[in-house]
Design a protein around this motif. Structure first.
Motif, PDB file in Angstrom:
ATOM      1  N   ILE A  67       0.836  -1.248  -0.151  1.00 37.88           N
ATOM      2  CA  ILE A  67       0.021   0.082   0.111  1.00 37.88           C
ATOM      3  C   ILE A  67       0.858   1.258  -0.004  1.00 37.88           C
ATOM      4  O   ILE A  67       0.753   2.235  -0.847  1.00 37.88           O
ATOM      5  CB  ILE A  67      -0.842  -0.002   1.303  1.00 37.88           C
ATOM      6  N   GLY A  69     -10.298   0.305   0.809  1.00 40.99           N
ATOM      7  CA  GLY A  69      -9.701  -0.133   2.031  1.00 40.99           C
ATOM      8  C   GLY A  69      -9.592  -1.449   2.268  1.00 40.99           C
ATOM      9  O   GLY A  69     -10.572  -2.132   2.347  1.00 40.99           O
ATOM     10  N   LEU A 119       0.078   3.329  -3.536  1.00 42.35           N
ATOM     11  CA  LEU A 119      -1.250   4.182  -3.193  1.00 42.35           C
ATOM     12  C   LEU A 119      -0.422   5.693  -3.525  1.00 42.35           C
ATOM     13  O   LEU A 119      -1.332   6.518  -4.312  1.00 42.35           O
ATOM     14  CB  LEU A 119      -1.633   4.322  -1.776  1.00 42.35           C
ATOM     15  N   ASN A 135     -13.835   1.517   3.497  1.00 44.64           N
ATOM     16  CA  ASN A 135     -13.086   0.183   4.046  1.00 44.64           C
ATOM     17  C   ASN A 135     -14.039  -0.911   3.885  1.00 44.64           C
ATOM     18  O   ASN A 135     -15.011  -0.852   4.061  1.00 44.64           O
ATOM     19  CB  ASN A 135     -12.955   0.624   5.412  1.00 44.64           C
ATOM     20  N   PHE A 176     -12.599   7.408   0.698  1.00 46.15           N
ATOM     21  CA  PHE A 176     -12.041   6.244   1.401  1.00 46.15           C
ATOM     22  C   PHE A 176     -13.339   5.301   1.707  1.00 46.15           C
ATOM     23  O   PHE A 176     -13.991   5.800   2.561  1.00 46.15           O
ATOM     24  CB  PHE A 176     -11.038   6.618   2.490  1.00 46.15           C
ATOM     25  N   ILE A 213     -10.708   5.016  -3.000  1.00 40.79           N
ATOM     26  CA  ILE A 213      -9.702   3.936  -2.192  1.00 40.79           C
ATOM     27  C   ILE A 213     -10.637   2.913  -1.576  1.00 40.79           C
ATOM     28  O   ILE A 213     -11.373   3.033  -0.721  1.00 40.79           O
ATOM     29  CB  ILE A 213      -8.728   4.577  -1.178  1.00 40.79           C
ATOM     30  N   TYR A 270      -3.906   4.916   6.250  1.00 37.69           N
ATOM     31  CA  TYR A 270      -4.072   5.484   4.945  1.00 37.69           C
ATOM     32  C   TYR A 270      -3.983   6.890   5.050  1.00 37.69           C
ATOM     33  O   TYR A 270      -3.528   7.387   3.956  1.00 37.69           O
ATOM     34  CB  TYR A 270      -5.470   4.982   4.288  1.00 37.69           C
TER      35      TYR A 270
END
Length: 369
Positions: free
Chosen positions: A200, A223, A204, A245, A243, A221, A232
């Motif tokens: 990551i 997660g 990223l 998750n 983001f 993203i 992150y």
């Protein structure tokens, strides 16, 4: 019956959880003890060790943590002897599992392997040990059966479990999904930088560098369940990116394109019919070692199964902002996307039908009765 299952990483946890569900369905009295993750834990059984504790990436990183690895191996052997299972089921995770399998076979335990180590990618000499130590091998990639046949080792192709996982999921309501995660109406470019901290961190930042170049899209993203948001956040900084998750499948189902770390996620992305660029960047030492022992033309499962370049792979030094921008621009083009979709449909045909986990569970149980 008593089953001892050893899985590592998020993908192993996923496949292990589906296998456990199938085992419980076929054997109501199943007693399962396992090494895995949250998904396997949610099914039942007894969790011995979470894969997060053993998430070492690359040759060099494993060497640095060799003492920890040896402690885990010693503990695993002791735990198996105390549990005394009718069968041990290994799921991928070859560095750890093949060591345990060698010991287990000598001790007289029945050994099954579900999801073959990638011996077809490097160190094919390991097949000799697999033939000696594994009573039954279940493979999920169509070319693996022919590979093992070259070594006079008969394995069972059961189809790919991702087919079931994706086909059986509830359809995502795109409008509700956008509302729940505060997304706007721009097309989504999903970022899947992997599940381990090392990968990551390396990937990223490069993925995020494209945000300003594609203002008509929104970047999101995916997660990993093994990492929390604080990790992150240090990489994201002030970048304008969403983001989400532990909702990778939902995200892929509503995405227009994706930038994906090499691994199982490349195949998942293809099965969701999302155009992608495959990315890989490892530690310098690990990469140099891998470069010398891996003999494959491709690193992504999509290209390996199709035996041609379906998706672009940006590996190590080729994985940079300039190249990534160029390849992302390509997969946003309609003509390029049409060809890619046709290849994706062909890929799905090659992976076989549904029911991989059920097939494996039934065959494991059949050996014991």
């Amino acid at each position: 019956m008593k089953y001892y299952i050893i899985a590592g990483e998020a993908s192993g946890d996923l496949h292990g959880s589906n296998l456990m569900k199938a085992l419980y369905k076929e054997d109501a009295k199943a007693d399962i003890r396992f090494w895995g993750g949250d998904l396997m834990k949610s099914v039942g059984g007894s969790l011995v060790s979470h894969y997060k504790e053993r998430a070492f990436m690359g040759f060099f990183e494993v060497i640095l943590n060799l003492r920890k690895v040896m402690i885990f191996i010693k503990f695993c052997k002791k735990d198996i002897e105390q549990f005394n299972p009718d069968v041990i089921v290994f799921i991928d995770n070859s560095g750890f599992n093949l060591r345990i399998a060698k010991w287990a076979k000598k001790k007289g335990f029945r050994t099954n392997y579900y999801i073959s180590p990638q011996v077809w990618a490097s160190r094919a000499s390991r097949v000799k040990g697999i033939k000696r130590d594994i009573d039954k091998m279940f493979v999920i990639l169509p070319f693996e059966k022919d590979f093992y046949k070259k070594f006079d080792y008969e394995v069972e192709f059961v189809g790919h479990p991702l087919i079931d996982g994706i086909a059986g999921r509830k359809q995502t309501d795109i409008h509700q999904f956008r509302k729940d995660h505060q997304l706007n109406n721009k097309p989504i470019i999903a970022l899947l930088p992997g599940s381990r901290k090392q990968e990551i961190t390396k990937m990223l930042l490069v993925m995020l560098s494209l945000i300003d170049d594609f203002p008509e899209y929104q970047f999101v993203i995916a997660g990993a369940p093994s990492q929390d948001f604080n990790f992150y956040q240090k990489i994201i900084g002030k970048k304008q990116v969403n983001f989400i998750n532990n909702k990778t499948y939902d995200l892929l189902s509503v995405s227009y394109a994706a930038l994906v770390a090499s691994g199982t996620a490349t195949l998942e992305t293809a099965l969701f019919k999302v155009p992608q660029v495959v990315c890989y960047k490892g530690g310098s030492v690990s990469y140099q070692i891998a470069k010398r022992i891996i003999t494959l033309k491709y690193i992504s499962l999509v290209n390996l199964i199709m035996d041609k370049e379906v998706v672009k792979e940006l590996i190590q030094y080729d994985f940079n902002q300039r190249n990534l921008k160029k390849e992302l621009t390509k997969i946003l083009d309609e003509k390029h996307r049409e060809k890619l979709f046709l290849d994706y449909f062909e890929l799905e045909k090659k992976l076989g039908g549904k029911g991989a986990s059920e097939k494996v569970a039934k065959q494991i149980i059949a050996q014991l009765t």
